[in-house]
Scaffold this motif. Structure first.
Motif, mmCIF file in Angstrom:
data_model
loop_
_atom_site.group_PDB
_atom_site.id
_atom_site.type_symbol
_atom_site.label_atom_id
_atom_site.label_comp_id
_atom_site.label_asym_id
_atom_site.label_seq_id
_atom_site.Cartn_x
_atom_site.Cartn_y
_atom_site.Cartn_z
ATOM 1 N N ILE A 114 0.813 -1.220 0.000
ATOM 2 C CA ILE A 114 0.000 0.000 0.000
ATOM 3 C C ILE A 114 0.849 1.274 0.000
ATOM 4 O O ILE A 114 0.317 2.381 0.062
ATOM 5 N N GLY A 115 2.151 1.106 -0.016
ATOM 6 C CA GLY A 115 3.026 2.270 -0.054
ATOM 7 C C GLY A 115 3.218 2.947 1.285
ATOM 8 O O GLY A 115 3.491 4.143 1.346
ATOM 9 N N ALA A 116 3.094 2.179 2.374
ATOM 10 C CA ALA A 116 3.350 2.719 3.713
ATOM 11 C C ALA A 116 4.833 2.578 4.040
ATOM 12 O O ALA A 116 5.516 1.684 3.536
ATOM 13 N N ALA A 117 5.329 3.455 4.898
ATOM 14 C CA ALA A 117 6.762 3.467 5.219
ATOM 15 C C ALA A 117 7.072 2.851 6.572
ATOM 16 O O ALA A 117 8.225 2.529 6.856
ATOM 17 N N GLU A 118 6.031 2.689 7.416
ATOM 18 C CA GLU A 118 6.274 2.225 8.784
ATOM 19 C C GLU A 118 5.207 1.220 9.214
ATOM 20 O O GLU A 118 4.061 1.278 8.756
ATOM 21 N N VAL A 119 5.617 0.333 10.128
ATOM 22 C CA VAL A 119 4.693 -0.583 10.797
ATOM 23 C C VAL A 119 4.817 -0.349 12.297
ATOM 24 O O VAL A 119 5.916 -0.430 12.863
ATOM 25 N N TYR A 120 3.687 -0.028 12.929
ATOM 26 C CA TYR A 120 3.648 0.212 14.368
ATOM 27 C C TYR A 120 3.113 -1.018 15.102
ATOM 28 O O TYR A 120 2.174 -1.658 14.630
ATOM 29 N N TYR A 121 3.707 -1.310 16.274
ATOM 30 C CA TYR A 121 3.085 -2.300 17.160
ATOM 31 C C TYR A 121 3.377 -1.961 18.610
ATOM 32 O O TYR A 121 4.271 -1.163 18.900
ATOM 33 N N GLY A 122 2.609 -2.575 19.516
ATOM 34 C CA GLY A 122 2.546 -2.077 20.885
ATOM 35 C C GLY A 122 3.370 -2.778 21.938
ATOM 36 O O GLY A 122 2.913 -2.916 23.069
ATOM 37 N N ALA A 123 4.583 -3.209 21.622
ATOM 38 C CA ALA A 123 5.447 -3.781 22.657
ATOM 39 C C ALA A 123 5.759 -2.717 23.707
ATOM 40 O O ALA A 123 5.879 -1.531 23.394
ATOM 41 N N HIS A 124 5.880 -3.155 24.959
ATOM 42 C CA HIS A 124 6.246 -2.213 26.023
ATOM 43 C C HIS A 124 7.144 -2.896 27.041
ATOM 44 O O HIS A 124 7.342 -4.119 26.993
ATOM 45 N N SER A 125 7.701 -2.131 27.967
ATOM 46 C CA SER A 125 8.736 -2.657 28.864
ATOM 47 C C SER A 125 8.213 -3.748 29.783
ATOM 48 O O SER A 125 8.962 -4.635 30.197
ATOM 49 N N GLY A 126 6.918 -3.719 30.107
ATOM 50 C CA GLY A 126 6.359 -4.760 30.956
ATOM 51 C C GLY A 126 6.351 -6.124 30.301
ATOM 52 O O GLY A 126 6.253 -7.157 30.969
ATOM 53 N N ASP A 127 6.461 -6.140 28.961
ATOM 54 C CA ASP A 127 6.476 -7.393 28.215
ATOM 55 C C ASP A 127 7.859 -8.022 28.122
ATOM 56 O O ASP A 127 7.993 -9.191 27.761
ATOM 57 N N HIS A 128 8.909 -7.254 28.410
ATOM 58 C CA HIS A 128 10.261 -7.702 28.104
ATOM 59 C C HIS A 128 10.637 -9.012 28.793
ATOM 60 O O HIS A 128 11.291 -9.870 28.194
ATOM 61 N N SER A 129 10.219 -9.178 30.038
ATOM 62 C CA SER A 129 10.615 -10.378 30.779
ATOM 63 C C SER A 129 9.769 -11.592 30.414
ATOM 64 O O SER A 129 10.144 -12.725 30.717
ATOM 65 N N VAL A 130 8.627 -11.359 29.753
ATOM 66 C CA VAL A 130 7.699 -12.446 29.434
ATOM 67 C C VAL A 130 7.816 -12.873 27.977
ATOM 68 O O VAL A 130 7.906 -14.064 27.668
ATOM 69 N N TYR A 131 7.819 -11.890 27.083
ATOM 70 C CA TYR A 131 7.735 -12.171 25.651
ATOM 71 C C TYR A 131 9.029 -11.770 24.943
ATOM 72 O O TYR A 131 9.309 -10.574 24.796
ATOM 73 N N PRO A 132 9.809 -12.737 24.468
ATOM 74 C CA PRO A 132 11.061 -12.407 23.782
ATOM 75 C C PRO A 132 10.862 -11.500 22.573
ATOM 76 O O PRO A 132 11.739 -10.689 22.249
ATOM 77 N N ASP A 133 9.694 -11.621 21.910
ATOM 78 C CA ASP A 133 9.461 -10.817 20.705
ATOM 79 C C ASP A 133 8.875 -9.443 21.009
ATOM 80 O O ASP A 133 8.293 -8.803 20.138
ATOM 81 N N CYS A 134 9.068 -8.994 22.244
ATOM 82 C CA CYS A 134 8.723 -7.615 22.613
ATOM 83 C C CYS A 134 9.936 -6.881 23.179
ATOM 84 O O CYS A 134 9.820 -5.732 23.605
ATOM 85 N N ARG A 135 11.086 -7.539 23.174
ATOM 86 C CA ARG A 135 12.291 -6.943 23.741
ATOM 87 C C ARG A 135 12.929 -5.964 22.766
ATOM 88 O O ARG A 135 12.799 -6.113 21.553
ATOM 89 N N PRO A 136 13.637 -4.960 23.295
ATOM 90 C CA PRO A 136 14.255 -3.951 22.415
ATOM 91 C C PRO A 136 15.162 -4.563 21.351
ATOM 92 O O PRO A 136 15.170 -4.097 20.206
ATOM 93 N N GLU A 137 15.924 -5.596 21.712
ATOM 94 C CA GLU A 137 16.832 -6.178 20.727
ATOM 95 C C GLU A 137 16.074 -6.846 19.585
ATOM 96 O O GLU A 137 16.530 -6.839 18.424
ATOM 97 N N PHE A 138 14.896 -7.414 19.890
ATOM 98 C CA PHE A 138 14.075 -8.006 18.834
ATOM 99 C C PHE A 138 13.547 -6.921 17.901
ATOM 100 O O PHE A 138 13.604 -7.060 16.673
#
Length: 219
Positions: A114-138
């Protein structure tokens, strides 16, 4: 259209706030929701209603067939949803293998189309210890990959990556958002259970912001 972006929109608190964050930044938002067989599929009803009210483009894609490849998560298998604190040991069973990589990959393909430049999603710091795919390095690595995966570079944006759910709610309240239009509970029943880790984290966010959650909970 300039500033066109894709927002992965589950219908929950975090993605609801991210959606409005993008809108307030002047982005032309295309919302994208996924039915991946989650037992709390009710969240997609909330997502649809919000997008209709906002009159923004919204697609809901059924990818539940992938669950024949993914097993072991209480969100998609016949495993009890954990109750109590939103912590790694307690919430580990809710991890859906590779979920966010799959969703971000599909959203990136949609963005290119569709010609968009960005994809947004809602990872946050509370997820870091639970979900590997919400960590900053991911998020960093996915951003790097999506910059080179197509002829058109796509950026992965997670506005609340270093903030807690408490801070996300505070920001949403500043934006005047109505959180009765969101669904958080991992149990897909008529009312929120108030006991699962997701509900507990939500209730804590409201309590620490000195607010009352507008959702109705089971007795």
């Amino acid at each position: 259209m300039p500033n066109k972006v894709v927002v992965i929109y589950s219908g929950g608190m975090d993605s609801y706030t991210v959606l409005h964050k993008a809108l307030q930044a002047g982005k032309n938002v295309y919302a994208l929701s996924f039915n991946y067989g989650q037992r709390h599929v009710k969240e997609l009803i909330y997502a649809s209603k919000v997008c209709q009210e906002l009159e923004i483009p919204h697609k809901t894609v059924d990818i539940s067939a992938i669950n024949q490849l993914l097993a072991g998560s209480s969100l998609i298998d016949d495993i009890n949803i954990p109750e109590g604190n939103y912590a790694a040991d307690n919430m580990k069973s809710t991890v859906v293998p590779n979920r966010n990589m799959i969703l971000l990959s599909l959203a990136t393909g949609y963005a290119v189309s569709i010609g968009a430049a960005e994809v947004y999603y809602g990872a946050h710091s509370g997820d870091h210890s639970v979900y590997p795919d919400c960590r900053p390095e991911f998020v960093q690595k996915m951003d790097e990959v999506c910059q080179v995966a197509n002829y058109e570079p796509i950026s992965i944006v997670s506005p609340y990556l270093t903030q807690t759910k408490i801070e996300i709610l505070a920001d949403g309240i500043k934006m005047g958002l109505d959180y009765s239009k969101t669904w958080t509970c991992y149990n897909g029943r008529e009312k929120a259970c108030g006991k699962c880790g997701s509900c507990q984290e939500r209730l804590e966010a409201f309590r620490l912001n000195n607010l009352r959650d507008p959702l109705t909970y089971e007795p």
